[in-house]
Design a protein around this motif. Structure first.
Motif, PDB file in Angstrom:
ATOM      1  N   GLY A 154       0.856  -1.198   0.080  1.00 42.48           N
ATOM      2  CA  GLY A 154      -0.027   0.168   0.085  1.00 42.48           C
ATOM      3  C   GLY A 154       0.995   1.263   0.026  1.00 42.48           C
ATOM      4  O   GLY A 154       2.262   1.118  -0.127  1.00 42.48           O
ATOM      5  N   LYS A 182       2.199  -6.561   8.850  1.00 44.34           N
ATOM      6  CA  LYS A 182       2.085  -5.287   8.201  1.00 44.34           C
ATOM      7  C   LYS A 182       3.196  -4.242   8.667  1.00 44.34           C
ATOM      8  O   LYS A 182       3.062  -3.956   9.785  1.00 44.34           O
ATOM      9  N   GLU A 190      -4.249   2.520  12.629  1.00 44.11           N
ATOM     10  CA  GLU A 190      -4.900   1.410  12.398  1.00 44.11           C
ATOM     11  C   GLU A 190      -5.598   0.954  13.687  1.00 44.11           C
ATOM     12  O   GLU A 190      -6.923   0.810  13.606  1.00 44.11           O
ATOM     13  N   ASP A 230     -10.753   6.416   3.937  1.00 34.55           N
ATOM     14  CA  ASP A 230      -9.754   5.929   2.879  1.00 34.55           C
ATOM     15  C   ASP A 230     -10.272   4.412   2.265  1.00 34.55           C
ATOM     16  O   ASP A 230      -9.408   3.699   2.008  1.00 34.55           O
ATOM     17  N   LEU A 231     -11.442   4.310   2.231  1.00 30.20           N
ATOM     18  CA  LEU A 231     -11.995   2.692   1.922  1.00 30.20           C
ATOM     19  C   LEU A 231     -12.017   2.451   0.495  1.00 30.20           C
ATOM     20  O   LEU A 231     -13.081   2.689   0.023  1.00 30.20           O
ATOM     21  N   ARG A 288      -9.123  -1.688  -2.812  1.00 26.65           N
ATOM     22  CA  ARG A 288      -8.068  -2.504  -2.436  1.00 26.65           C
ATOM     23  C   ARG A 288      -8.001  -2.593  -0.940  1.00 26.65           C
ATOM     24  O   ARG A 288      -7.090  -3.174  -0.502  1.00 26.65           O
ATOM     25  N   ASN A 289      -8.986  -2.041  -0.199  1.00 27.06           N
ATOM     26  CA  ASN A 289      -8.994  -1.969   1.109  1.00 27.06           C
ATOM     27  C   ASN A 289     -10.069  -2.706   1.864  1.00 27.06           C
ATOM     28  O   ASN A 289     -10.119  -2.926   3.081  1.00 27.06           O
ATOM     29  N   ASP A 335      -8.120  -3.176   5.681  1.00 25.59           N
ATOM     30  CA  ASP A 335      -7.384  -1.568   5.959  1.00 25.59           C
ATOM     31  C   ASP A 335      -8.016  -0.682   6.771  1.00 25.59           C
ATOM     32  O   ASP A 335      -8.987  -0.229   6.226  1.00 25.59           O
TER      33      ASP A 335
END
Ligand SMILES: Nc1ncnc2c1ncn2[C@@H]1O[C@H](COP(=O)(O)OP(=O)(O)OP(=O)(O)O)[C@@H](O)[C@H]1O
Ligand SMILES: [Mg+2]
Ligand SMILES: [Zn+2]
Length: 180
Positions: A50, A65, A81, A158-159, A162-163, A177
């Motif tokens: 990411g 991560k 997060e 930020d959804l 790819r999250n 994510d």
């Protein structure tokens, strides 16, 4: 339930740092190409990259991560997060058919590594639904609408596609994510 273990978190953080150090040395010595001496630990895999973090899969099938940098507070990091997931759980907000992965945050000399349940799902394609819906409609309605609803329900700005993943076997969406 605890996900992963500190030893593996430490191992992958060490690898990323050694790798970075090697690359930096190559750059300062003006090598033409990277000399690959630092090897990924046995049985590990890079599964995703990411803007802020790289996700590695351990031999035990756990995601770890690691941030691109620990040098300064940088964008969406592992602490962020962690705080977001905890806040969402405390707020008791839920959405039917949507869940969060199991996770454990490891802190190694003040440097956070996020361990997370490995989600085997499919990413939605939402960019094809701006005018009319052309997507796979994973849970019966347009994936673009589902993502918008998830974003608004949990305040996750930020959804992007790819999250969040859809897991067909469980008929469930999983937000992988939760960084922002
Ligand atoms: N729990 C998981 N299961 C499977 N794959 C994952 C998981 N977590 C992350 N990934 C993969 O790793 C990629 C990068 O992870 P993540 O999205 O958390 O990083 P990021 O830097 O915060 O991303 P962004 O650029 O969206 O801010 C994801 O897009 C996905 O492909
Ligand atoms: Mg992401
Ligand atoms: Zn659609």
């Amino acid at each position: 339930m605890i996900v992963g273990n500190a030893r593996d978190a430490e191992r992958i953080l060490r690898y990323v740092k050694d790798k970075k150090k090697e690359t930096d040395e190559c750059v300062t010595r003006n090598f033409i190409g990277p000399v690959r001496r630092v090897k990924m630990p046995e049985g590990w895999e890079l599964v995703g990259r990411g803007s802020f973090r790289i996700a590695y899969l351990s031999p035990d099938r756990v995601i770890y991560k690691v941030q691109h940098t620990y040098d300064y507070e940088y964008g969406q990091n592992n602490y962020g997060e962690f705080e977001n997931i905890v806040c969402i759980f405390q707020s008791r907000k839920t959405m039917p058919g949507v869940r969060f992965p199991k996770f454990t945050l490891y802190e190694l000399s003040g440097q956070p590594v996020m361990a997370m349940e490995f989600v085997k799902g499919v990413f939605p394609e939402t960019y094809i639904c701006y005018d009319t819906c052309n997507c796979q409609r994973f849970s019966g309605k347009c994936n673009y609408e589902t993502l918008t609803e998830i974003r608004e329900t949990f305040d996750l700005f930020d959804l992007h596609d790819r999250n969040v993943m859809f897991v067909p076997e469980q008929g469930e969406w999983v937000i992988i994510d939760v960084g922002a």
